[in-house]
Design a protein around this motif. Sequence first.
Motif, PDB file in Angstrom:
ATOM      1  N   TYR A   1       0.831  -1.206   0.000  1.00 26.49           N
ATOM      2  CA  TYR A   1       0.000   0.000   0.000  1.00 26.49           C
ATOM      3  C   TYR A   1       0.860   1.247   0.000  1.00 26.49           C
ATOM      4  O   TYR A   1       1.957   1.254   0.546  1.00 26.49           O
ATOM      5  N   LYS A   2       0.309   2.298  -0.542  1.00 21.01           N
ATOM      6  CA  LYS A   2       1.017   3.572  -0.512  1.00 21.01           C
ATOM      7  C   LYS A   2       0.163   4.620   0.186  1.00 21.01           C
ATOM      8  O   LYS A   2      -1.034   4.753  -0.093  1.00 21.01           O
TER       9      LYS A   2
ATOM     10  N   ASP B   1       7.182   6.868  -2.992  1.00 24.80           N
ATOM     11  CA  ASP B   1       7.235   5.595  -3.733  1.00 24.80           C
ATOM     12  C   ASP B   1       8.612   4.938  -3.700  1.00 24.80           C
ATOM     13  O   ASP B   1       8.794   3.863  -4.270  1.00 24.80           O
ATOM     14  N   GLY B   2       9.562   5.562  -3.074  1.00 22.46           N
ATOM     15  CA  GLY B   2      10.929   5.033  -3.092  1.00 22.46           C
ATOM     16  C   GLY B   2      11.039   3.666  -2.449  1.00 22.46           C
ATOM     17  O   GLY B   2      11.810   2.823  -2.907  1.00 22.46           O
TER      18      GLY B   2
ATOM     19  N   GLN C   1       8.648   1.367  -2.254  1.00 21.58           N
ATOM     20  CA  GLN C   1       8.078   0.374  -3.166  1.00 21.58           C
ATOM     21  C   GLN C   1       9.061   0.064  -4.272  1.00 21.58           C
ATOM     22  O   GLN C   1       9.187  -1.086  -4.705  1.00 21.58           O
ATOM     23  N   LEU C   2       9.769   1.100  -4.714  1.00 21.74           N
ATOM     24  CA  LEU C   2      10.769   0.878  -5.757  1.00 21.74           C
ATOM     25  C   LEU C   2      11.887  -0.034  -5.262  1.00 21.74           C
ATOM     26  O   LEU C   2      12.428  -0.815  -6.026  1.00 21.74           O
ATOM     27  N   SER C   3      12.206   0.077  -3.971  1.00 18.94           N
ATOM     28  CA  SER C   3      13.234  -0.813  -3.427  1.00 18.94           C
ATOM     29  C   SER C   3      12.837  -2.263  -3.607  1.00 18.94           C
ATOM     30  O   SER C   3      13.672  -3.121  -3.879  1.00 18.94           O
ATOM     31  N   LEU C   4      11.549  -2.525  -3.442  1.00 18.18           N
ATOM     32  CA  LEU C   4      11.061  -3.887  -3.639  1.00 18.18           C
ATOM     33  C   LEU C   4      11.227  -4.293  -5.105  1.00 18.18           C
ATOM     34  O   LEU C   4      11.704  -5.372  -5.413  1.00 18.18           O
ATOM     35  N   LEU C   5      10.866  -3.369  -5.992  1.00 20.08           N
ATOM     36  CA  LEU C   5      10.986  -3.687  -7.421  1.00 20.08           C
ATOM     37  C   LEU C   5      12.440  -3.759  -7.853  1.00 20.08           C
ATOM     38  O   LEU C   5      12.778  -4.427  -8.828  1.00 20.08           O
TER      39      LEU C   5
ATOM     40  N   PHE D   1      -0.638  -4.575  -5.522  1.00 21.42           N
ATOM     41  CA  PHE D   1       0.593  -3.795  -5.577  1.00 21.42           C
ATOM     42  C   PHE D   1       0.469  -2.904  -6.806  1.00 21.42           C
ATOM     43  O   PHE D   1       0.930  -3.220  -7.885  1.00 21.42           O
ATOM     44  N   LEU D   2      -0.212  -1.778  -6.630  1.00 26.54           N
ATOM     45  CA  LEU D   2      -0.598  -0.966  -7.778  1.00 26.54           C
ATOM     46  C   LEU D   2       0.599  -0.458  -8.560  1.00 26.54           C
ATOM     47  O   LEU D   2       0.525  -0.242  -9.761  1.00 26.54           O
TER      48      LEU D   2
END
Lengths: 289, 274, 402
Positions: B20-21, B26-27, B29-33, B51-52
């Motif tokens: 969720y955000k 968004d950084g 979430q980007l770490s996950l990607l 995970f939008l």
Amino acid sequence: MITPAARPEPHCGHDTWYPLAARITNVVQENFNTRTITLEMVDQAQRNDYQWRPGQFNMLYVPSVGEAAISISSDSDKPQVLEHTIRTVGSVTRAIEHMPVGSVVGLRGPFGEGWPIEAIEGKDVVMMCGGIGLAPLRPMVYWLLNHREMCRRVVLLYGCRTPEDRLYADELEQWHEDPRIDVLVTVDNATSQWVGPVGVVTNLLRRIKVSARETVVMVCGPRILNRVGAWSFLQLHVPPEQVYVSLERNMNCGFGRCGHCQYGPKFVCRDGPVFRYSDIHDIFAKEEV
Amino acid sequence: MPVQTITRKTETAKPKLAVYKFSSCDGCQLSLLNLEDELLDIVGAVEIAYFLEARRAEQPPPYDIGMVEGSISTPEEAERIRQVRRDCKYLVTIGACATSGGIQALRNWADVDQYKQYVYAHPQYVASLETATPIATHVFVDFELRGCPVNARQLLELITSLLKGRKPNIPNYSLCIECKRRGLPCVMVSKGEPCLGPITQAGCGALCPGCHRACYGCFGPMEQPNMDSLGHQLTGTQKRTAREMKHMLRMFNGYLEPFKQASDHYERQEKQNA
Amino acid sequence: MSVPDGKRWFLPKESLDALIAVLHQQQYVVIGPVFHDRAIRLEQVQRADQLARGVRDEHSGGQYRLIDGNQELLFEYVVGPDSAKKFFFPPRQELFSLHVKGEQFVIDKVGPAAPKLAILGLRPCDLAAIAVQDRVFGYHQPAGDEAPWASGFRCESELYYTQAREQSLLIAVNCVRPGGTCFCASWGNGPQVNKDMPYDLAMTEMRKGFVIRSKSRKGAAIISSLSLRDADDAEVELEGLLLQRAAEHMGRQLQTDDLPQLLDRAIDSPHWDNVAKRCLSCGNCTMVCPTCFCSTVSDSDDLATGSTTRTREWESCYTHQFSYTTSGPVRSSIRARYRHWLRHKLDTWHDQFGVSGCVGCGRCITWCPVGIDLTAEVESIRRYDSRDENHAPPRITVEARP
């Protein structure tokens, strides 16, 4: 590929971090959060070679979860049958709790010095324990019953929260009937069926006669019981050289290398977990040592 | 922190992951990607159900693991987080915003309405709360991952440890221990830099000291940080002013105790000096 | 086999490269002090010109600076944050990887093989520290020194450590210019090597070269392959003078003879509270200490292969989790953790390993971010102790410590 089965026999120089594979052959639910599991080494040669003394412990390993130090609670005269009584408190013990019969865990050990079998000859032996503290003393009870001629009286004082929390309840009943050992059990909270004593375990000292000079004392319980238990025997003038306490610490390696279990000058894993009171009297009462 | 065994299931039912955000960049979430090498393994082990930022398809709740990025800054978010908590068995906050309020929590020391008038032509259309607060202020959180952004390795370790049922190997000790394991000479001792490492939680792999820079505390306070002693050293030997101290502590984790308390202390000192 | 201690040779500065070449010929990975990241670090070197040259270090509590020194001299500094510890007991070491197959643990990967290292530029205090860690990790238990742990669970020597030490070649450099936080002389660990220290070659630097001596067969072989001339009388005399002067210029001092007894008594010293106010509990001192050996092993997983790796990392007794038990951490206050560390170093280490855990290198003083000074703390404890003896009631003990 090297399997641990192929590793050299334990001797000076081998790498002690490799766990041996042991399978769970039996599980007994002792109370709501404690179970006794029986282990046997998967490898026949390892099974035959494994020897240990009452009071020693193993590091049980669940791959990708971690290791926990658990004392061996079976009969050391039948060293191939390894019982461990495990209360679920952390992630490793929780993982073991979920393991059915037939699962495999890792095992390193035995570690530690164990109970002072040499010191009891011709003496009375009084064991005092609370809660899960009965587990490390159970091998000692077996040993004393197997070698009954070694010592004079044998007394087991055991305290736990409720009658349902008693470990090895059937065995306690058996020992209760056994003329070779006196067993006294007390509970903090009685149920309607309970006819035994109620209160802390040190109260049981009023019910037995301790001939101070001729008694060897073994205490195992939570930290508070270790203290109060050991001191109450000292008050009865049991010499400090004859009081033994089993301590609990965070352990990681098991052989005095990682530093976690240090207790003043001692490594609990290597020099203990059983200590003679006179060896640790200067730090025993200190907090955060 | 207790770890629930969330995944003792059959092969067919992989645990569901939701990300969720909230108010954030968004950084994290980007770490996950950015876990490129391991991302496929993660997808093999868990089902990414919501995970939008990564995929349009979403599956309905409940989810086994919920990861929350961002702080609570608007009335809508304060509502939504309650639903998120209801939807997730195990809730993890990821990153400084979610665990401490983040950089936007700096407004907690200021007048938000005034800010709005400076920034927006029509501030009346902006619905925001007076404060930006961490997720744990609003709902119960099972585990917190620190950092701005979170460390990808720690993210992976958390997911793995949840899958395996072990205690996450995510230390609370000081950054110094990680820094010295890498063999980096202390920047505070060798260069006189104002390093927050001795009071900051490890986890980043000593990124800044690895680039010869002082740690600025983006992982937030460690266990039992001795703010007094480090503050004394920085203001005494290094002659940093109270203003500098306040600014150092009021960064990504300024709203997290005891950074908050210490920065308030230096603010009072700054006013006294003025 | 040791070689008589008296013999000295002379190694000209130009021959340092030849020395390194001989080491390379013998398949050694050569480690030496280099100037890197504003500090003197121990790193791999290929040639002598990579060694730090013409720099001096200034040490004080919580402060370390490098300044320009004499360009002709290589070893004008003392110790940086690195010590030999990181080579024999790596900060992070994968022990093995395994997966479960049926009822077997199948080992996917064993730990790394021990390297063959020649470490150049170790100081006498570093050697003393290696000797301490040799005891900790079970390398060459001295004969007759019947260790208490040898009788318990089959004496364990650490495989990696033992092999790495066995293969290592240690080339020491005596200190002619001690640092501001050095107190090795108080322990008898410097400024020059002594016969109890584990070294192969030891050098003392002069303007044109080094007076060099050998202790081991490995060292003697290197000397003979370099075909060095004997050091002349003037050089030997100058070496003696330089080292004597160094011993008189230690930055710190510590009265060491009564430390175990002092710290046994000091377990309740009020001074622990004073230190706890300053101690950050950050662990820097334990990480730079050349004898600290605490570690933690943890599991990590490869989701793709299903393999679990057990990794050992340096750990510090200053962390909260270090003494964690199910009833909470044993040492939950910073006061207790500092007390534990100091008493372990100076007192209980003797009980465990028969030596002091402190060698007097001064790293913990220099690299403490707030400059807590071990020697000063001991002095404060000593002051409290002498006051206590006058005023406090006698301590009640059940019996004297055996």
